[in-house]
Scaffold this motif. Structure first.
Motif, PDB file in Angstrom:
ATOM      1  N   SER A 553      55.536  64.226  54.373  1.00 35.32           N
ATOM      2  CA  SER A 553      54.834  65.268  53.640  1.00 35.32           C
ATOM      3  C   SER A 553      53.343  64.982  53.619  1.00 35.32           C
ATOM      4  CB  SER A 553      55.310  65.271  52.190  1.00 35.32           C
ATOM      5  OG  SER A 553      56.294  66.211  52.022  1.00 35.32           O
ATOM      6  N   ASN A 555      49.193  66.549  52.667  1.00 27.61           N
ATOM      7  CA  ASN A 555      48.353  67.524  52.006  1.00 27.61           C
ATOM      8  C   ASN A 555      47.178  67.826  52.932  1.00 27.61           C
ATOM      9  OD1 ASN A 555      47.625  69.080  49.589  1.00 27.61           O
ATOM     10  ND2 ASN A 555      45.807  67.786  49.689  1.00 27.61           N
ATOM     11  N   GLY A 568      49.977  72.046  50.883  1.00 32.41           N
ATOM     12  CA  GLY A 568      50.994  71.075  51.309  1.00 32.41           C
ATOM     13  C   GLY A 568      51.441  71.405  52.723  1.00 32.41           C
ATOM     14  N   LYS A 595      51.135  62.047  51.827  1.00 35.06           N
ATOM     15  CA  LYS A 595      51.358  62.077  50.384  1.00 35.06           C
ATOM     16  C   LYS A 595      51.829  60.739  49.827  1.00 35.06           C
ATOM     17  CE  LYS A 595      51.952  66.941  49.370  1.00 35.06           C
ATOM     18  NZ  LYS A 595      52.869  67.998  48.949  1.00 35.06           N
ATOM     19  N   ASP A 598      48.676  57.913  51.110  1.00 34.20           N
ATOM     20  CA  ASP A 598      47.304  58.278  50.801  1.00 34.20           C
ATOM     21  C   ASP A 598      46.388  58.131  52.012  1.00 34.20           C
ATOM     22  OD1 ASP A 598      46.360  59.483  48.632  1.00 34.20           O
ATOM     23  OD2 ASP A 598      45.487  57.718  47.678  1.00 34.20           O
TER      24      ASP A 598
END
Ligand code: ZN
Length: 767
Positions: A553, A555, A568, A595, A598
């Motif tokens: 996942s 961002n 997202g 996600k 980082d």
């Protein structure tokens, strides 16, 4: 970073699950050890490591004891006591098991059983990798491990000539190798740009040959070249070499020294020009590449090289001695009276046989001293010397050929084993020599070539990765280029059967990244980067996750003319960047963050009025540089300078034609085009640009009055389009025809060859 928390959380989560639901398959998917052991069987529960661990001294070799205690006490901050009656950690040496075999049994206590000192050490490094958790709350998952290596040559190479690494840095490189059960350190000690080993008989080798006055800046192929004019260099004294050799031996690593000949010898010839063909005094070069001046093949050169080897053999107890043998141009030998006399007197056919004669003399000498010669695969040219082993770098063929002739071979093909290549396509990668070798590709490597019978297979010693350091100036960057790719290589060399890549990746994310952080390794996190694709769509381009990243996942943060966006991005999502309706060119900075970890990566997409338009390539690009086909030219991603490989379309034709479909008849104002100029790689701008338009794709109107303006390009992403053609016409289709000059002019690299044309992005403006 958040990964650590995530990894520990996951373990706690899975462990809790285990207690409640016996969900063993989930846990076994994250087996912690790299290279993956032959057997790893889980047992329920964890062994909590008490603050005070008692280690049995029985059957524990002295230097392994020192190693283990140092790690447990200083890295894991545990307290250890050693005694003959200890029970927490017990060692048992046994016989009648295969060489380098070991097992670890973790239950209420830990028992390590092993066959040789090496395998005792391998068990200890496996055990260190099994320790989980934070300081003060350490545990090991209860399990049974059984293991033995597949190949006997598990190597990493380091070039200390192009950039020099201190004794402490070399030791650190060795420490990290040992964690992954590499057992051969190939120390590339001499090259054109520096001689790094003290030879007492020939002191000028280091007084003169270890130092250069300047070093080229930027990429080798960036023309014009500039230099940092500053004395650069260094060397190892014989005392330091002995220290490093015994330091490596304590971690069961053999050092194979490399003394390059007959090519890559400019540093030696700067010190002793009498051993070149011309005798001309030249300095130590600050430029990378291959040089014409090599060792002359007359008798006095051999006396010189034997004198060097006598001291090298004193310092290095290794069976194999590497003599280089690669990239030796024959230009000087062809014109040298002394070399031509050697050819005549020995009945040699040509300069290739002279190279073979040269290597043969060294082979004879080393064999007489009880050692074995190994060299790069060029030593096959002109006939392989009787006892020589081959290190295959230009693919697997050299090693295959050697093994068929019953010579030993080590596989180190550039395609999978050159860690000086790029490991991701992120623009944030540091400048590298070129190439693209992501960890997934390293994971596919096998040292076994196709086409060998069972007997031939016994001649494949193993494999290694090479760290050439033209573009690796610091230890920090060296670790970044080596890790975690070296973990993938260790799998190829150690494991008899390897788990699927996805399982290996889970081990990296859930265990090994924590392990590398514990030892402060500066490793690449490219495996956590989003693998995405940009595809043409009706009104622009669409960003989606590629299959390999479907389990993750992200961002996405970006700003366009409508403002800042956060979105997202998981499997099935897409983000569309629309083409601009007015004649606007708008750079959009896109930042994608993982996600969990980082970790961030980014690229700049240029929103423009022809974004996502269909381009038909009438002339097909070269298969190597075909990108995404015509879409490459309108995807909003501009080819980078210096060239990094996959954003550019590359053609090697003198005439190139392509057509853009605007979707509807439109009033066209002008077109911007961008090409790469990289003389060192034979890439040149086209010579003539011609444009035609058509309303139906059948009847074409040639725009003979198209006015072409050229601009100086800079590295400013807003100014990367060096050509603008004013078209002032109307139509639905635009045809672009490019003509290069027929051959590269004399005096330039690749003279008399058809130049390459590298093209990326075209922007059409409307009225
Ligand atoms: Zn000569």
């Amino acid at each position: 970073m958040k990964l650590k928390t995530f990894a520990s959380l996951l373990i706690i989560l899975v462990v809790t699950k285990l207690v409640n639901a016996q969900s063993i398959p989930t846990i076994s998917a994250v087996q912690p050890i790299v290279p993956t052991p032959e057997v790893y069987k889980l047992v329920e529960g964890q062994l909590i490591l008490a603050d005070n661990i008692s280690v049995s001294s029985k059957d524990l070799p002295e230097n392994i004891k020192t190693y283990l205690i140092e790690k447990l006490n200083h890295v894991y901050e545990l307290r250890t006591t050693i005694s003959a009656v200890s029970k927490d950690l017990i060692f048992k040496k046994i016989v009648n098991v295969p060489k380098d075999w070991y097992s670890i049994n973790v239950n209420e206590t830990i028992t390590i059983t092993y066959s040789s000192e090496e395998s005792c050490f391998y068990a200890v490094v496996s055990l260190l990798q099994m320790i989980e958790g934070k300081n003060g709350e350490l545990f090991i998952q209860k399990c049974f491990v059984q293991d033995a290596p597949n190949f006997q040559w598990r190597g990493l190479h380091l070039d200390v000539a192009r950039h020099f690494y201190t004794v402490e840095e070399v030791k650190r490189f060795i420490d990290l190798m040992a964690f992954y059960k590499f057992n051969t350190f190939h120390w590339h000690l001499t090259d054109d740009q520096g001689w790094r080993i003290e030879i007492k008989k020939y002191p000028k080798l280091t007084e003169i040959g270890a130092w250069r006055d300047s070093t080229v800046n930027a990429h080798y192929s960036t023309i014009p070249r500039t230099y940092t004019v500053e004395k650069y260099g260094g060397y190892y004294t014989q005392e330091q070499i002995k220290e490093v050799v015994s330091y490596a031996a304590a971690q069961y690593i053999t050092i194979v020294p490399e003394i390059e000949m007959p090519g890559h010898a400019r540093a030696a010839l700067a010190a002793y020009p009498q051993y070149s063909c011309t005798g001309e005094q030249q300095g130590v070069p600050g430029l990378w590449g291959v040089f014409d001046d090599i060792f002359c093949a007359h008798e006095s050169t051999f006396d010189f090289l034997y004198g060097i080897m006598d001291e090298v053999l004193e310092l290095f107890p290794s069976t194999y001695i590497h003599i280089g043998g690669d990239e030796a141009p024959k230009a000087r030998w062809k014109k040298c009276k002394k070399c031509q006399a050697v050819i005549r007197e020995n009945g040699l056919k040509d300069e290739h046989e002279l190279q073979s004669y040269f290597i043969g003399k060294m082979d004879e000498y080393l064999t007489a001293k009880g050692r074995k010669l190994i060299g790069w695969d060029e030593i096959l040219e002109g006939g392989l010397s009787p006892n020589a082993a081959v290190m295959s770098w230009r693919g697997m063929e050299g090693g295959l050929e050697a093994a068929k002739m019953k010579h030993y071979a080590v596989m180190s093909p550039g395609s999978h084993c050159y860690f000086d290549h790029y490991q991701s396509d992120s623009p944030s990668e540091p400048l590298a020599i070129g190439g693209y070798t992501p960890i997934e590709k390293v994971y596919q490597f096998s040292p076994i070539p196709t086409g060998l019978d069972n007997e031939g297979l016994t001649y494949i010693l193993g494999g290694q990765a090479n760290l050439w350091t033209e573009y690796i100036p610091t230890m920090q960057q060296l670790e970044y280029m080596t890790y975690p790719r070296a973990l993938a290589l260790s799998q190829a060399l150690w494991c008899k059967s390897r788990p699927a890549y996805a399982d290996f990746k889970a081990t990296l994310l859930y265990h090994q990244f924590d392990f590398l952080e514990r030892y402060n390794v500066n490793f690449s996190k490219a495996v956590t980067f989003a693998k995405y694709s940009l595809k043409n769509t009706e009104n622009g381009v669409k960003l989606e996750l590629a299959k390999e990243a479907a389990d993750q996942s992200f961002n996405v943060h970006y700003s366009d003319t409508n403002g800042a966006h956060d979105q997202g991005l998981t499997k099935g999502d897409s983000i569309v960047f629309e083409r601009t309706e007015i004649n606007q060119v708008n750079p959009v900075k896109v930042e994608i963050s993982n996600k969990f970890t980082d970790d961030k990566q980014g690229f700049t997409l240029i929103q423009h009025p022809s974004l996502g338009l269909k381009v038909e390539l009438i002339t097909k690009p070269s298969a190597q540089y075909s990108g995404k086909g015509g879409e490459t030219l309108t995807d909003g991603i501009l080819g980078t300078r210096p060239w990094k490989g996959n954003e550019w379309l590359g053609f090697q034709d003198q005439e190139i034609e392509l057509q853009v479909d605007l979707g509807k008849v439109s009033a066209i104002d002008s077109i911007d085009l961008s090409f790469l100029q990289d003389e060192g790689s034979w890439i040149h701008h086209p010579y003539i640009l011609r444009f035609s338009v058509s309303k139906n794709g059948k009847k074409w109107k040639y725009l003979k009055n198209a006015e072409i303006k050229t601009y100086e390009y800079t590295i400013d992403p807003n100014n990367l389009m060096p050509y603008r053609a004013i078209l002032k016409s109307k139509g639905r289709f635009v045809s672009i025809k490019l003509t290069t000059f027929d051959v590269i002019p004399e005096g330039l690299p690749g003279e008399n060859n058809v130049p390459w044309t590298f093209m990326d992005e075209l922007i059409i403006y409307f009225k």
